[in-house]
Design a protein around this motif. Structure first.
Motif, PDB file in Angstrom:
ATOM      1  N   UNK A  61       0.828  -1.216   0.000  1.00  0.00           N
ATOM      2  CA  UNK A  61       0.000   0.000   0.000  1.00  0.00           C
ATOM      3  C   UNK A  61       0.857   1.259   0.000  1.00  0.00           C
ATOM      4  N   UNK A  62       1.899   1.234  -0.799  1.00  0.00           N
ATOM      5  CA  UNK A  62       2.785   2.393  -0.925  1.00  0.00           C
ATOM      6  C   UNK A  62       3.468   2.345  -2.273  1.00  0.00           C
ATOM      7  N   UNK A  63       3.816   3.522  -2.786  1.00  0.00           N
ATOM      8  CA  UNK A  63       4.598   3.595  -4.005  1.00  0.00           C
ATOM      9  C   UNK A  63       6.079   3.645  -3.680  1.00  0.00           C
ATOM     10  N   UNK A  64       6.875   4.003  -4.688  1.00  0.00           N
ATOM     11  CA  UNK A  64       8.328   4.030  -4.530  1.00  0.00           C
ATOM     12  C   UNK A  64       8.750   4.966  -3.404  1.00  0.00           C
ATOM     13  N   UNK A  65       8.069   6.098  -3.232  1.00  0.00           N
ATOM     14  CA  UNK A  65       8.326   7.008  -2.123  1.00  0.00           C
ATOM     15  C   UNK A  65       7.552   6.503  -0.899  1.00  0.00           C
ATOM     16  N   UNK A  66       7.981   5.401  -0.338  1.00  0.00           N
ATOM     17  CA  UNK A  66       7.264   4.789   0.778  1.00  0.00           C
ATOM     18  C   UNK A  66       7.118   5.765   1.934  1.00  0.00           C
ATOM     19  N   UNK A  67       8.156   6.532   2.179  1.00  0.00           N
ATOM     20  CA  UNK A  67       8.151   7.439   3.339  1.00  0.00           C
ATOM     21  C   UNK A  67       7.168   8.583   3.181  1.00  0.00           C
ATOM     22  N   UNK A  68       6.718   8.850   1.947  1.00  0.00           N
ATOM     23  CA  UNK A  68       5.705   9.878   1.731  1.00  0.00           C
ATOM     24  C   UNK A  68       4.296   9.289   1.713  1.00  0.00           C
ATOM     25  N   UNK A  69       4.158   8.080   1.182  1.00  0.00           N
ATOM     26  CA  UNK A  69       2.852   7.434   1.144  1.00  0.00           C
ATOM     27  C   UNK A  69       2.418   6.936   2.521  1.00  0.00           C
ATOM     28  N   UNK A  70       3.387   6.500   3.339  1.00  0.00           N
ATOM     29  CA  UNK A  70       3.064   5.963   4.667  1.00  0.00           C
ATOM     30  C   UNK A  70       4.003   6.564   5.718  1.00  0.00           C
ATOM     31  N   UNK A  71       3.964   7.873   5.889  1.00  0.00           N
ATOM     32  CA  UNK A  71       4.971   8.535   6.726  1.00  0.00           C
ATOM     33  C   UNK A  71       4.952   8.108   8.184  1.00  0.00           C
ATOM     34  N   UNK A  72       3.791   8.002   8.789  1.00  0.00           N
ATOM     35  CA  UNK A  72       3.740   7.675  10.212  1.00  0.00           C
ATOM     36  C   UNK A  72       4.304   6.282  10.473  1.00  0.00           C
ATOM     37  N   UNK A  73       3.927   5.328   9.634  1.00  0.00           N
ATOM     38  CA  UNK A  73       4.419   3.962   9.818  1.00  0.00           C
ATOM     39  C   UNK A  73       5.924   3.886   9.584  1.00  0.00           C
ATOM     40  N   UNK A  74       6.411   4.562   8.551  1.00  0.00           N
ATOM     41  CA  UNK A  74       7.847   4.557   8.262  1.00  0.00           C
ATOM     42  C   UNK A  74       8.613   5.241   9.395  1.00  0.00           C
ATOM     43  N   UNK A  75       8.115   6.356   9.877  1.00  0.00           N
ATOM     44  CA  UNK A  75       8.796   7.059  10.959  1.00  0.00           C
ATOM     45  C   UNK A  75       8.935   6.173  12.187  1.00  0.00           C
ATOM     46  N   UNK A  76       7.859   5.512  12.559  1.00  0.00           N
ATOM     47  CA  UNK A  76       7.911   4.632  13.714  1.00  0.00           C
ATOM     48  C   UNK A  76       8.868   3.484  13.528  1.00  0.00           C
ATOM     49  N   UNK A  77       8.878   2.904  12.314  1.00  0.00           N
ATOM     50  CA  UNK A  77       9.759   1.769  12.043  1.00  0.00           C
ATOM     51  C   UNK A  77      11.222   2.194  12.069  1.00  0.00           C
ATOM     52  N   UNK A  78      11.530   3.371  11.522  1.00  0.00           N
ATOM     53  CA  UNK A  78      12.911   3.838  11.499  1.00  0.00           C
ATOM     54  C   UNK A  78      13.415   4.116  12.905  1.00  0.00           C
ATOM     55  N   UNK A  79      12.614   4.802  13.699  1.00  0.00           N
ATOM     56  CA  UNK A  79      13.027   5.134  15.069  1.00  0.00           C
ATOM     57  C   UNK A  79      13.252   3.857  15.881  1.00  0.00           C
ATOM     58  N   UNK A  80      12.344   2.912  15.754  1.00  0.00           N
ATOM     59  CA  UNK A  80      12.480   1.666  16.503  1.00  0.00           C
ATOM     60  C   UNK A  80      13.775   0.945  16.137  1.00  0.00           C
ATOM     61  N   UNK A  81      14.106   0.926  14.839  1.00  0.00           N
ATOM     62  CA  UNK A  81      15.323   0.224  14.400  1.00  0.00           C
ATOM     63  C   UNK A  81      16.577   0.974  14.843  1.00  0.00           C
ATOM     64  N   UNK A  82      16.581   2.293  14.666  1.00  0.00           N
ATOM     65  CA  UNK A  82      17.754   3.088  15.072  1.00  0.00           C
ATOM     66  C   UNK A  82      18.010   2.941  16.562  1.00  0.00           C
ATOM     67  N   UNK A  83      16.966   2.989  17.358  1.00  0.00           N
ATOM     68  CA  UNK A  83      17.145   2.936  18.813  1.00  0.00           C
ATOM     69  C   UNK A  83      17.607   1.566  19.297  1.00  0.00           C
ATOM     70  N   UNK A  84      17.463   0.552  18.457  1.00  0.00           N
ATOM     71  CA  UNK A  84      17.953  -0.785  18.841  1.00  0.00           C
ATOM     72  C   UNK A  84      19.390  -1.020  18.420  1.00  0.00           C
ATOM     73  N   UNK A  85      19.982  -0.108  17.651  1.00  0.00           N
ATOM     74  CA  UNK A  85      21.361  -0.297  17.215  1.00  0.00           C
ATOM     75  C   UNK A  85      22.329  -0.239  18.402  1.00  0.00           C
TER      76      UNK A  85
END
Length: 323
Positions: free
Chosen positions: A299-323
């Protein structure tokens, strides 16, 4: 949160090539630059001003042969994060992510050479190595070789991965948002046709036509129009020169077995978000770091972060904070 903006002038000695154009390619020599100091939360390069790249002592690698004036913004405190956009785009692509990232991390959003408000080099200076050299120079000279989490979309994802493979000492991890990696070799004829069309036709028209094949029905028409109009405003040679080397030629790492072998050389964690389930399956076996992961996003195009910004933001933060 405030973002301080400054003009940072530097005096640059440029050695022209035989045609009289400044040398700005990774394969060519650039002369030394004088630099001025910058504060945090500053603007890195603006208009005719250039990036303040202070040479730092104690580097274990020779400085990359690149000296291009990049535009970037810096804001926030905490872990270092750098955003790299894709082909024909600019750092505005991350507008949906910047408020969240800047509230948690020290966030640098860069316009790549020839894109946005960064300096435009001449034709023939848009190989992946040129882009990688710019970012390596930025980190080693401006930021004293500090480590960054690199977040790249499309072409920016490949640039981030290339730098991680070349300089793992500078990279804590890579987030690749539908990055130009792990594509099937069956797409080679398509990309060859795109390159031919870019050479013979109007690059902006070719680019926007290519984008339509990678949108989702849920992608807003306003975003699609924005992407197309932005390509119309770019220098023709930048659009033409940047695309092909990502997928074609001896140095390509975007397609087929060559891409798979390249991915295996990346020792830092990689989080790859992509739309193609087959691409996800191709990449998973080749990312060896235990913190690496590959996810299919629907349910997203090539610009995933624009089509699904809230979900992408949450996923990125969760991954970064686990590094």
């Amino acid at each position: 949160m405030t973002l301080d903006i400054r003009h940072i002038p530097i005096r640059r000695a440029r050695k022209p090539d035989r045609a009289g154009a400044p040398i700005h390619c990774a394969a060519q020599r650039t002369d030394a630059m004088d630099t001025s100091r910058m504060t945090r939360r500053s603007l890195i390069g603006l208009g005719s001003s250039a990036i303040a790249l202070a040479a730092m002592p104690g580097l274990t690698h020779a400085a990359p042969p690149s000296a291009i004036a990049l535009f970037a913004t810096e804001a926030g405190r905490g872990r270092n994060v750098m955003l790299l956009h894709g082909w024909t785009a600019d750092s505005h692509d991350w507008s949906w992510q910047l408020p969240m990232l800047e509230s948690r991390y020290r966030t640098i959003a860069v316009d790549l050479r020839g894109h946005g408000r960064s300096e435009v080099a001449g034709p023939g200076c848009y190989q992946p190595a040129d882009y990688v050299a710019d970012i390596e120079t930025l980190i080693t000279r401006r930021f004293g070789g500090e480590r960054f989490v690199l977040i790249g979309h499309s072409m920016g994802g490949q640039i981030a991965a290339r730098l991680a493979a070349r300089r793992p000492d500078l990279v804590d991890g890579v987030i690749s948002v539908d990055g130009s990696l792990g594509f099937s070799a069956e797409l080679t004829p398509l990309f060859e046709k795109v390159v031919l069309d870019l050479r013979s036709g109007d690059p902006a028209t070719v680019a926007s036509r290519l984008f339509t094949a990678f949108y989702d029905p849920a992608t807003p028409p306003a975003l699609q129009r924005w992407h197309a109009r932005r390509a119309q405003g770019m220098p023709v040679h930048v659009v033409r020169d940047s695309f092909g080397p990502l997928f074609l030629g001896a140095d390509q790492v975007g397609l087929g077995p060559r891409s798979e072998r390249f991915i295996e050389t990346i020792d830092v964690p990689v989080y790859h978000l992509c739309r193609d389930p087959a691409q996800a399956e191709r990449m998973r076996p080749h990312l060896s770091h235990p913190k690496s992961r590959v996810e299919e996003w629907r349910n997203a195009g090539h610009w995933i972060m624009q089509d699904r910004p809230d979900a992408v933001n949450g996923a990125m933060v969760a991954w970064i904070d686990r590094l």
